[in-house]
Design a protein around this motif. Structure first.
Motif, PDB file in Angstrom:
ATOM      1  N   GLU A  35      50.855  48.631  38.114  1.00 40.08           N
ATOM      2  CA  GLU A  35      51.896  49.551  38.597  1.00 40.08           C
ATOM      3  C   GLU A  35      51.374  50.200  39.883  1.00 40.08           C
ATOM      4  N   MET A  36      52.243  50.350  40.881  1.00 38.62           N
ATOM      5  CA  MET A  36      51.808  50.680  42.242  1.00 38.62           C
ATOM      6  C   MET A  36      51.003  51.995  42.366  1.00 38.62           C
ATOM      7  N   GLN A  37      51.406  53.042  41.646  1.00 45.35           N
ATOM      8  CA  GLN A  37      50.710  54.328  41.853  1.00 45.35           C
ATOM      9  C   GLN A  37      49.316  54.314  41.234  1.00 45.35           C
ATOM     10  N   ILE A  38      49.226  53.893  39.976  1.00 48.44           N
ATOM     11  CA  ILE A  38      47.882  53.848  39.374  1.00 48.44           C
ATOM     12  C   ILE A  38      47.078  52.697  39.998  1.00 48.44           C
ATOM     13  N   GLY A  39      47.803  51.643  40.406  1.00 49.57           N
ATOM     14  CA  GLY A  39      47.136  50.492  41.025  1.00 49.57           C
ATOM     15  C   GLY A  39      46.452  50.864  42.332  1.00 49.57           C
ATOM     16  N   THR A  40      47.143  51.672  43.137  1.00 42.84           N
ATOM     17  CA  THR A  40      46.587  52.091  44.428  1.00 42.84           C
ATOM     18  C   THR A  40      45.595  53.240  44.247  1.00 42.84           C
ATOM     19  N   ASN A  41      46.081  54.300  43.600  1.00 41.69           N
ATOM     20  CA  ASN A  41      45.293  55.540  43.545  1.00 41.69           C
ATOM     21  C   ASN A  41      44.033  55.408  42.690  1.00 41.69           C
ATOM     22  N   HIS A  42      44.139  54.648  41.607  1.00 37.70           N
ATOM     23  CA  HIS A  42      42.980  54.520  40.706  1.00 37.70           C
ATOM     24  C   HIS A  42      42.310  53.150  40.794  1.00 37.70           C
ATOM     25  N   PHE A  43      43.046  52.070  40.490  1.00 40.58           N
ATOM     26  CA  PHE A  43      42.407  50.744  40.411  1.00 40.58           C
ATOM     27  C   PHE A  43      41.798  50.323  41.756  1.00 40.58           C
ATOM     28  N   GLY A  44      42.526  50.549  42.851  1.00 42.13           N
ATOM     29  CA  GLY A  44      42.002  50.162  44.168  1.00 42.13           C
ATOM     30  C   GLY A  44      40.720  50.909  44.489  1.00 42.13           C
ATOM     31  N   HIS A  45      40.723  52.217  44.211  1.00 38.04           N
ATOM     32  CA  HIS A  45      39.519  53.017  44.500  1.00 38.04           C
ATOM     33  C   HIS A  45      38.376  52.696  43.540  1.00 38.04           C
ATOM     34  N   PHE A  46      38.707  52.374  42.313  1.00 39.34           N
ATOM     35  CA  PHE A  46      37.673  51.989  41.339  1.00 39.34           C
ATOM     36  C   PHE A  46      36.969  50.719  41.840  1.00 39.34           C
ATOM     37  N   ALA A  47      37.771  49.735  42.247  1.00 39.07           N
ATOM     38  CA  ALA A  47      37.196  48.464  42.722  1.00 39.07           C
ATOM     39  C   ALA A  47      36.349  48.690  43.977  1.00 39.07           C
ATOM     40  N   LEU A  48      36.821  49.550  44.859  1.00 38.23           N
ATOM     41  CA  LEU A  48      36.065  49.833  46.085  1.00 38.23           C
ATOM     42  C   LEU A  48      34.729  50.493  45.753  1.00 38.23           C
ATOM     43  N   THR A  49      34.777  51.451  44.847  1.00 42.13           N
ATOM     44  CA  THR A  49      33.541  52.155  44.469  1.00 42.13           C
ATOM     45  C   THR A  49      32.553  51.176  43.846  1.00 42.13           C
ATOM     46  N   GLN A  50      33.048  50.318  42.970  1.00 37.97           N
ATOM     47  CA  GLN A  50      32.166  49.332  42.335  1.00 37.97           C
ATOM     48  C   GLN A  50      31.498  48.445  43.390  1.00 37.97           C
ATOM     49  N   ALA A  51      32.267  48.104  44.430  1.00 37.77           N
ATOM     50  CA  ALA A  51      31.727  47.213  45.467  1.00 37.77           C
ATOM     51  C   ALA A  51      30.667  47.922  46.320  1.00 37.77           C
ATOM     52  N   LEU A  52      30.793  49.238  46.473  1.00 36.06           N
ATOM     53  CA  LEU A  52      29.888  49.953  47.388  1.00 36.06           C
ATOM     54  C   LEU A  52      28.739  50.686  46.700  1.00 36.06           C
ATOM     55  N   LEU A  53      28.848  50.894  45.392  1.00 34.98           N
ATOM     56  CA  LEU A  53      27.812  51.679  44.698  1.00 34.98           C
ATOM     57  C   LEU A  53      26.400  51.134  44.851  1.00 34.98           C
ATOM     58  N   PRO A  54      26.192  49.823  44.712  1.00 38.35           N
ATOM     59  CA  PRO A  54      24.812  49.327  44.873  1.00 38.35           C
ATOM     60  C   PRO A  54      24.221  49.722  46.217  1.00 38.35           C
ATOM     61  N   SER A  55      25.042  49.694  47.268  1.00 34.79           N
ATOM     62  CA  SER A  55      24.524  50.056  48.605  1.00 34.79           C
ATOM     63  C   SER A  55      24.228  51.558  48.661  1.00 34.79           C
TER      64      SER A  55
END
Ligand SMILES: NC(=O)c1ccc[n+]([C@@H]2O[C@H](COP(=O)([O-])OP(=O)(O)OC[C@H]3O[C@@H](n4cnc5c(N)ncnc54)[C@H](OP(=O)(O)O)[C@@H]3O)[C@@H](O)[C@H]2O)c1
Length: 314
Positions: free
Chosen positions: A126-146
């Protein structure tokens, strides 16, 4: 002399309190608009190199060009494109960021969409949770190791909203497959998700060099409200307009709590806290529920993995 505490009226630049961010890198999502712009401006004024992300590259470039003209801006401002409603785009942006930077010292999850009609992201969220939560969750996961690899204090800041109280979390049907959709309810859940995410991430990172905060920025007139007038049940439009007339902050004030969460030394040791008006505050009971935060983390991780698998198959 003791400084006056920051409050409702404080601006983003005041919230810096003389912080020196030279040789530090910040990534700000949604940096082309609204309070994201003032967040970028303040962090760059403190000397940070800021990577502003924008859904539209040209909108991001135009805003960055504008910000570079500000005589107070000392740090470099770069631009990357990302659509948080598309996991492939999130992955590509994280890769492009890491090709140029060692990692973000400050990861500011600011972008958001509010009260749009029911629609779905490229990955079926769903667009709101997809953007506001899922998109940011995926981004954080990708950047946390760095961020871990930087080996120095770093922060993740999730911009939530007092709207997190509008609806609880229906974990079994986050994407409205089998229940009636309301645009305000979905926004509420997505903003509740931001707080629960910050809480659980803080728990997982306990003892590391990374701290995590969430916040309500205030009520600020920005393009975020573009769907409000068209929202189903126009009483919500009326309500938000009425609240706004009493509580409206400037964008400079709206970015102050984000900047506080990003730089305030007084918040050291308070990882997981929720802020409003530049101070630690208490969110709803549900937003403090540790078991719910953990459950949302697990559900999000699983659904992201399923979405990636579906992409790989397609
Ligand atoms: N304004 C308020 O009163 C208020 C109150 C509480 C919380 N907040 C929160 O504050 C944050 C910033 O809001 P704002 O008021 O500054 O709103 P805004 O001016 O509309 O900024 C939102 C930003 O998010 C970006 N965005 C939206 N969907 C995106 C997507 N799929 N991928 C990438 N970027 C996307 C927008 O890009 P485009 O420019 O391309 O649309 C824009 O840059 C949001 O998280 C919001 O929930 C705001």
């Amino acid at each position: 002399m003791a400084q006056k505490p920051l409050n409702w009226h404080s601006t983003a630049v005041e919230a810096l309190r003389g912080a020196d961010l030279t040789c530090r890198t910040a990534l700000v999502t949604g940096g082309n608009s609204g309070i994201g712009v003032e967040t970028v401006r303040a962090l760059a004024a403190a000397g940070a190199r800021v990577v502003l992300t924008s859904r539209s590259l040209s909108a991001g470039e135009d805003m960055a060009a504008n910000l570079r003209k500000d005589p107070h801006v000392k740090g470099e401002i770069a631009v990357l494109q990302v659509d948080l409603a598309d996991l492939a785009s999130v992955r590509a942006m994280a890769k492009a960021f890491l090709a140029r930077e060692r990692g973000p010292d400050l990861l500011i999850l600011n972008a958001g969409i509010m009260m749009c009609p029911l629609q779905y992201t490229k990955d079926g969220f769903e667009m709101q949770i997809g953007t506001n939560h899922f998109g940011h969750f995926a981004l954080t996961q990708a950047l946390l190791p760095s961020m871990r690899a930087l080996g120095r204090p770093a922060r993740v800041v999730a911009v939530s909203s007092m709207g997190h109280q509008l609806q609880d979390m229906k974990m079994g049907d986050l994407h409205y497959k089998n229940r009636r959709y309301t645009s305000y309810g979905s926004y509420g859940s997505s903003k509740l998700a931001n707080i629960l995410f910050a809480k659980e991430l803080a728990r997982r990172l306990k003892g590391s060099s990374i701290e995590v905060f969430s916040l309500h920025p205030g009520v600020i007139q920005t393009p975020l409200g573009r769907h409000v007038g068209t929202a189903r049940g126009t009483w919500t439009g009326w309500l938000f307009g009425w609240l706004g007339a009493f509580w409206i902050k400037s964008t400079e004030q709206g970015a102050a709590t984000t900047v506080t969460a990003a730089v305030s030394p007084e918040l050291a040791g308070e990882s997981g806290a929720y802020l409003t008006d530049c101070q630690i505050a208490v969110p709803s009971k549900e937003a403090q529920d540790e078991a719910l935060a953990k459950e949302l983390w697990d559900v999000t991780e699983r659904q992201l993995a399923e979405a990636e698998a579906a992409r790989a198959k397609a």
